[in-house]
Scaffold this motif. Structure first.
Motif, PDB file in Angstrom:
ATOM      1  N   UNK A  80       0.837  -1.185   0.000  1.00 59.12           N
ATOM      2  CA  UNK A  80       0.000   0.000   0.000  1.00 59.12           C
ATOM      3  C   UNK A  80       0.876   1.240   0.000  1.00 59.12           C
ATOM      4  N   UNK A  81       1.057   1.811  -1.140  1.00 61.24           N
ATOM      5  CA  UNK A  81       1.885   3.018  -1.262  1.00 61.24           C
ATOM      6  C   UNK A  81       0.987   4.235  -1.063  1.00 61.24           C
ATOM      7  N   UNK A  82       1.263   4.958   0.000  1.00 59.57           N
ATOM      8  CA  UNK A  82       0.488   6.154   0.298  1.00 59.57           C
ATOM      9  C   UNK A  82       1.208   7.381  -0.239  1.00 59.57           C
ATOM     10  N   UNK A  83       0.434   8.359  -0.660  1.00 61.55           N
ATOM     11  CA  UNK A  83       1.002   9.644  -1.049  1.00 61.55           C
ATOM     12  C   UNK A  83       1.490  10.358   0.210  1.00 61.55           C
ATOM     13  N   UNK A  84       2.404  11.302   0.040  1.00 63.13           N
ATOM     14  CA  UNK A  84       2.940  12.040   1.186  1.00 63.13           C
ATOM     15  C   UNK A  84       1.839  12.729   1.988  1.00 63.13           C
ATOM     16  N   UNK A  85       0.848  13.308   1.306  1.00 67.19           N
ATOM     17  CA  UNK A  85      -0.219  13.990   2.047  1.00 67.19           C
ATOM     18  C   UNK A  85      -1.067  12.979   2.834  1.00 67.19           C
ATOM     19  N   UNK A  86      -1.205  11.756   2.320  1.00 68.65           N
ATOM     20  CA  UNK A  86      -1.942  10.730   3.053  1.00 68.65           C
ATOM     21  C   UNK A  86      -1.150  10.292   4.288  1.00 68.65           C
ATOM     22  N   UNK A  87       0.164  10.155   4.125  1.00 70.76           N
ATOM     23  CA  UNK A  87       1.012   9.800   5.268  1.00 70.76           C
ATOM     24  C   UNK A  87       0.911  10.872   6.348  1.00 70.76           C
ATOM     25  N   UNK A  88       0.938  12.139   5.941  1.00 68.58           N
ATOM     26  CA  UNK A  88       0.835  13.238   6.904  1.00 68.58           C
ATOM     27  C   UNK A  88      -0.499  13.177   7.649  1.00 68.58           C
ATOM     28  N   UNK A  89      -1.567  12.856   6.955  1.00 64.21           N
ATOM     29  CA  UNK A  89      -2.883  12.744   7.596  1.00 64.21           C
ATOM     30  C   UNK A  89      -2.926  11.558   8.550  1.00 64.21           C
ATOM     31  N   UNK A  90      -2.308  10.448   8.171  1.00 65.14           N
ATOM     32  CA  UNK A  90      -2.249   9.279   9.061  1.00 65.14           C
ATOM     33  C   UNK A  90      -1.484   9.637  10.331  1.00 65.14           C
ATOM     34  N   UNK A  91      -0.391  10.370  10.198  1.00 63.11           N
ATOM     35  CA  UNK A  91       0.367  10.804  11.377  1.00 63.11           C
ATOM     36  C   UNK A  91      -0.521  11.671  12.272  1.00 63.11           C
ATOM     37  N   UNK A  92      -1.299  12.575  11.683  1.00 58.69           N
ATOM     38  CA  UNK A  92      -2.209  13.404  12.492  1.00 58.69           C
ATOM     39  C   UNK A  92      -3.206  12.530  13.240  1.00 58.69           C
ATOM     40  N   UNK A  93      -3.708  11.504  12.569  1.00 55.28           N
ATOM     41  CA  UNK A  93      -4.664  10.591  13.206  1.00 55.28           C
ATOM     42  C   UNK A  93      -4.001   9.837  14.358  1.00 55.28           C
ATOM     43  N   UNK A  94      -2.776   9.345  14.132  1.00 57.40           N
ATOM     44  CA  UNK A  94      -2.050   8.626  15.183  1.00 57.40           C
ATOM     45  C   UNK A  94      -1.755   9.538  16.372  1.00 57.40           C
ATOM     46  N   UNK A  95      -1.348  10.776  16.087  1.00 62.54           N
ATOM     47  CA  UNK A  95      -1.056  11.714  17.166  1.00 62.54           C
ATOM     48  C   UNK A  95      -2.325  12.055  17.950  1.00 62.54           C
ATOM     49  N   UNK A  96      -3.449  12.134  17.266  1.00 68.45           N
ATOM     50  CA  UNK A  96      -4.720  12.381  17.940  1.00 68.45           C
ATOM     51  C   UNK A  96      -5.058  11.205  18.858  1.00 68.45           C
ATOM     52  N   UNK A  97      -4.860   9.997  18.383  1.00 65.96           N
ATOM     53  CA  UNK A  97      -5.090   8.818  19.230  1.00 65.96           C
ATOM     54  C   UNK A  97      -4.195   8.868  20.463  1.00 65.96           C
ATOM     55  N   UNK A  98      -2.943   9.212  20.236  1.00 63.93           N
ATOM     56  CA  UNK A  98      -1.987   9.268  21.336  1.00 63.93           C
ATOM     57  C   UNK A  98      -2.395  10.337  22.357  1.00 63.93           C
ATOM     58  N   UNK A  99      -2.803  11.508  21.883  1.00 59.45           N
ATOM     59  CA  UNK A  99      -3.244  12.584  22.792  1.00 59.45           C
ATOM     60  C   UNK A  99      -4.449  12.152  23.611  1.00 59.45           C
ATOM     61  N   UNK A 100      -5.347  11.420  22.988  1.00 59.45           N
ATOM     62  CA  UNK A 100      -6.574  10.984  23.682  1.00 59.45           C
ATOM     63  C   UNK A 100      -6.347   9.747  24.526  1.00 59.45           C
TER      64      UNK A 100
END
Length: 102
Positions: A80-100
């Motif tokens: 699954x090759x993600x575009x850079x903008x998709x990777x950045x969004x996944x990181x935001x999602x992971x960081x949100x999970x971590x914050x919560x």
């Protein structure tokens, strides 16, 4: 307007942008990653990747770690090759999970 007033004026826009990125990241994960990662409440299968709550709970996994990890391909994630903008969004999602604490 002072610098702090300008920062406050931009804060809601930034929060909305972060929320949008988190939602986009969640959509990417649900589309491309959920087939291999165990979902919360499921039994951990040795052939499956761990649930995201376990991944974000590991000490030292901060934004820089996730960005570096997603920058390089990892088997079997190379399927699954993600575009850079998709990777950045996944990181935001992971960081949100971590914050919560999820």
């Amino acid at each position: 307007m002072t610098l702090s007033a300008a920062s406050l004026a931009l804060a809601p826009v930034s929060a909305r942008a972060d929320t949008a990125a988190v939602k986009r990241g969640e959509r990417v994960v649900n589309e491309w990653c959920r087939d291999c990662h165990v979902r919360e409440g499921e039994t951990l299968d040795p052939d499956m990747a761990p649930p995201y709550s376990d991944i974000v709970a590991v000490e030292g996994r901060d934004r820089a770690w996730f960005e570096a990890f997603l920058k390089d391909d990892h088997f079997p994630m190379t399927t699954f090759r993600l575009f850079d903008h998709e990777k950045a969004d996944v990181v935001e999602w992971l960081m949100d999970m971590q914050r919560r604490g999820k």
